[in-house]
Design an enzyme around this catalytic site. Structure first.
Site, PDB file in Angstrom:
ATOM      1  N   ASN A  32       0.785  -0.850   0.069  1.00 42.92           N
ATOM      2  CA  ASN A  32       0.066   0.030   0.137  1.00 42.92           C
ATOM      3  C   ASN A  32       0.885   1.362   0.044  1.00 42.92           C
ATOM      4  O   ASN A  32       1.680   1.559   1.061  1.00 42.92           O
ATOM      5  CB  ASN A  32      -1.072   0.206   1.352  1.00 42.92           C
ATOM      6  CG  ASN A  32      -1.534   1.208   1.587  1.00 42.92           C
ATOM      7  OD1 ASN A  32      -1.919   1.971   0.488  1.00 42.92           O
ATOM      8  ND2 ASN A  32      -2.253   1.412   2.814  1.00 42.92           N
ATOM      9  N   LYS A  73      -0.054   4.146  -0.152  1.00 42.87           N
ATOM     10  CA  LYS A  73      -0.712   5.480   0.428  1.00 42.87           C
ATOM     11  C   LYS A  73      -0.429   6.702  -0.245  1.00 42.87           C
ATOM     12  O   LYS A  73      -0.273   6.551  -1.623  1.00 42.87           O
ATOM     13  CB  LYS A  73      -0.084   5.521   1.862  1.00 42.87           C
ATOM     14  CG  LYS A  73      -0.003   4.327   2.513  1.00 42.87           C
ATOM     15  CD  LYS A  73       0.158   4.848   4.154  1.00 42.87           C
ATOM     16  CE  LYS A  73       0.514   3.316   4.729  1.00 42.87           C
ATOM     17  NZ  LYS A  73       0.397   3.535   6.404  1.00 42.87           N
ATOM     18  N   HIS A 107      -9.205   0.908   5.420  1.00 42.56           N
ATOM     19  CA  HIS A 107      -7.888   1.112   5.824  1.00 42.56           C
ATOM     20  C   HIS A 107      -8.054   2.025   7.173  1.00 42.56           C
ATOM     21  O   HIS A 107      -8.804   2.929   7.108  1.00 42.56           O
ATOM     22  CB  HIS A 107      -6.531   1.637   4.876  1.00 42.56           C
ATOM     23  CG  HIS A 107      -5.424   1.861   5.420  1.00 42.56           C
ATOM     24  ND1 HIS A 107      -4.989   2.566   6.355  1.00 42.56           N
ATOM     25  CD2 HIS A 107      -4.341   0.851   5.283  1.00 42.56           C
ATOM     26  CE1 HIS A 107      -3.790   2.510   6.495  1.00 42.56           C
ATOM     27  NE2 HIS A 107      -3.336   1.382   6.225  1.00 42.56           N
ATOM     28  N   GLU A 126      -6.584   4.448   8.171  1.00 40.68           N
ATOM     29  CA  GLU A 126      -6.296   5.949   7.777  1.00 40.68           C
ATOM     30  C   GLU A 126      -7.400   6.425   7.317  1.00 40.68           C
ATOM     31  O   GLU A 126      -7.656   7.669   7.620  1.00 40.68           O
ATOM     32  CB  GLU A 126      -4.936   6.085   6.996  1.00 40.68           C
ATOM     33  CG  GLU A 126      -3.793   5.837   7.783  1.00 40.68           C
ATOM     34  CD  GLU A 126      -2.480   5.327   7.049  1.00 40.68           C
ATOM     35  OE1 GLU A 126      -2.505   5.486   5.839  1.00 40.68           O
ATOM     36  OE2 GLU A 126      -1.626   4.859   7.612  1.00 40.68           O
ATOM     37  N   GLU A 166      -4.863  -5.185  10.903  1.00 35.46           N
ATOM     38  CA  GLU A 166      -3.830  -4.353  10.874  1.00 35.46           C
ATOM     39  C   GLU A 166      -4.267  -3.378  12.331  1.00 35.46           C
ATOM     40  O   GLU A 166      -4.661  -2.332  12.238  1.00 35.46           O
ATOM     41  CB  GLU A 166      -3.823  -3.082   9.953  1.00 35.46           C
ATOM     42  CG  GLU A 166      -3.658  -3.877   8.307  1.00 35.46           C
ATOM     43  CD  GLU A 166      -3.063  -2.808   7.503  1.00 35.46           C
ATOM     44  OE1 GLU A 166      -2.065  -2.819   6.904  1.00 35.46           O
ATOM     45  OE2 GLU A 166      -3.804  -1.724   7.215  1.00 35.46           O
ATOM     46  N   GLY A 195       2.904   1.918  10.771  1.00 33.69           N
ATOM     47  CA  GLY A 195       4.138   3.133  10.636  1.00 33.69           C
ATOM     48  C   GLY A 195       5.016   3.159  11.739  1.00 33.69           C
ATOM     49  O   GLY A 195       5.684   4.112  12.169  1.00 33.69           O
ATOM     50  N   SER A 220       4.025  -2.430  10.079  1.00 31.77           N
ATOM     51  CA  SER A 220       5.334  -2.612  10.550  1.00 31.77           C
ATOM     52  C   SER A 220       5.991  -3.874   9.991  1.00 31.77           C
ATOM     53  O   SER A 220       6.953  -4.569  10.799  1.00 31.77           O
ATOM     54  CB  SER A 220       5.693  -2.438  11.999  1.00 31.77           C
ATOM     55  OG  SER A 220       5.358  -0.838  12.069  1.00 31.77           O
TER      56      SER A 220
HETATM   57  C1  PEP Z   1      -0.494  -0.054   6.194  1.00 29.66           C
HETATM   58  O1  PEP Z   1      -0.596   1.380   6.112  1.00 29.66           O
HETATM   59  O2  PEP Z   1      -1.431  -0.700   5.491  1.00 29.66           O
HETATM   60  C2  PEP Z   1       0.876  -0.527   6.762  1.00 29.66           C
HETATM   61  C3  PEP Z   1       0.805  -1.744   7.046  1.00 29.66           C
HETATM   62  O3  PEP Z   1       1.882   0.214   7.028  1.00 29.66           O
HETATM   63  P1  PEP Z   1       3.437   0.070   7.539  1.00 29.66           P
HETATM   64  O4  PEP Z   1       3.655  -1.208   7.056  1.00 29.66           O
HETATM   65  O5  PEP Z   1       4.232   1.126   7.092  1.00 29.66           O
HETATM   66  O6  PEP Z   1       3.087  -0.067   9.024  1.00 29.66           O
END
Ligand code: PEP
Length: 268
Positions: free
Chosen positions: A28, A30, A114, A116, A184, A190, A230
Site C-alpha cells: 500500500n 498510500k 484502511h 487511515e 492491521e 508505521g 510494520s
Molecule cells: C499499512 O498502512 O497498511 C501498513 C501496514 O503500513 P506499515 O507497513 O508502514 O506499517
C-alpha cells in the site's frame, strides 16, 4: 508438516479448514509515489520473473499512477490494486473514484476500510461494508481492513473489536473469490511496533472463526487473512508463519522493490 500446512490448524492444533487460501503480499503506497516511482514496479516485475513465491503479489499505488502502474507490471506476476473506492459507481462526488472506474483501469482489487481512511475520513463499518459491496459489484476483490487502536489493545478489547468490525464491514456479497481480510492493529502501522507472533496467531484464528460463522466453512476457508503493521524483511518470516496468517499488507516497506522482495521472500 510444512509451515503452510500448519497455518490451517487452530491454536489447539485442530484443522480449521478444508481449503487453504492462496497467500497475498500486497503493498500500500498510500499518498506516496510519482512517475519516477514506477521503476520500483518494473524492478519488482523483473526480479519476480525467475522466482516462484507461494503467494500472489500486488502493489496499490495512488490513483494517479494506476494506468501507468498497470503498464509497468504488464506480463509479470505483479497485480495492481486501488487504495479506496466510493460506495456509488458514478455520480456527483467530486474528487472521488468508484469501483467501476478502478476496474476500468484494469486493476483487480481495492483496499477498503484502511484505518487511515477510518480516522481521516470518519469511515464507519457501515461505510466500509458499502464500499466492499461496491467493489464486489464492479468485479473487484475487496481487501477489507480491520484493526484495534492502542487504547483498545491495552484494554484487552482486540477480539471483541474484531468481532464487531468483521460483522459490520463484511457485506453479504463476500465470497471466497472476492474477499481478502487485512488485520492491521492501528498502533502497529508505521510505528515499528508489532504484536507478538502468538498475539497475531490468536487474532487471525479468531477472525477465521468469525468468517466461518458469517459465510460458512466453504466460503470462509479460502479467504486470505493478511497481517499488516510494520512488516519488514527482518520480521516477515516469523509473522507469516503464524497460524491463519496468509500474507501481508505492507506500507512503508513496499515503496522500494528491494525491501518488498525481502518480505515476499518469506514465501519462497
Ligand atoms: C499499512 O498502512 O497498511 C501498513 C501496514 O503500513 P506499515 O507497513 O508502514 O506499517
Amino acid at each position: 508438516m510444512s509451515i503452510f500446512e500448519d497455518k490451517f490448524r487452530d491454536l489447539k492444533g485442530e484443522f480449521l479448514m478444508a481449503k487453504s487460501p492462496r497467500a497475498l503480499v500486497a503493498g500500500n503506497w498510500k499518498m506516496n509515489g510519482k512517475k519516477a516511482s514506477l521503476k520500483e514496479i518494473r524492478t519488482l516485475a523483473a526480479k519476480l520473473k525467475d522466482r516462484k513465491p507461494k503467494c500472489n503479489v500486488m502493489i496499490c499505488p495512488p490513483a494517479t499512477l494506476l494506468g501507468e502502474a498497470k503498464t509497468a507490471a504488464k506480463g509479470s506476476k505483479v497485480k495492481i490494486g486501488g487504495q479506496d473506492c466510493h460506495t456509488a459507481q458514478s455520480g456527483a462526488h467530486t474528487g472521488d473514484i468508484s469501483a467501476e472506474m478502478l476496474k476500468n483501469t484494469g486493476v483487480t482489487a481495492v483496499i477498503v476500510g484502511h484505518s487511515e481512511r477510518r480516522a481521516d475520513h470518519g469511515e464507519t463499518d457501515k461505510t466500509v461494508c458499502a464500499k466492499a459491496e461496491a467493489a464486489h459489484a464492479a468485479g473487484l476483490t475487496a481487501i477489507i481492513c480491520v484493526g484495534e487502536t492502542l487504547e483498545q489493545y491495552k484494554a484487552n478489547q482486540t477480539l471483541k473489536v474484531m468481532t464487531s468490525q468483521i460483522k459490520g464491514s463484511l457485506p453479504a456479497t463476500a465470497t471466497a473469490k472476492n474477499t481478502v481480510i487485512a488485520y492491521e492493529p492501528v498502533w502497529a502501522i508505521g510505528s515499528g511496533l508489532t504484536p507478538t507472533v502468538k498475539e497475531v496467531a490468536k487474532v487471525h484464528t479468531h477472525i477465521r472463526k468469525r468468517l466461518v460463522a458469517a459465510l460458512g466453512e466453504d466460503e470462509a476457508a479460502p479467504i486470505a487473512i493478511l497481517y499488516g503493521g510494520s512488516v519488514k524483511p527482518n520480521n516477515a518470516v516469523e509473522l507469516m508463519a503464524a497460524a491463519n496468517v496468509n500474507g501481508a499488507l505492507v506500507g512503508g516497506a513496499s515503496l522500494k522493490a528491494v525491501d518488498f522482495l525481502g518480505i515476499i521472500a518469506a514465501y519462497e
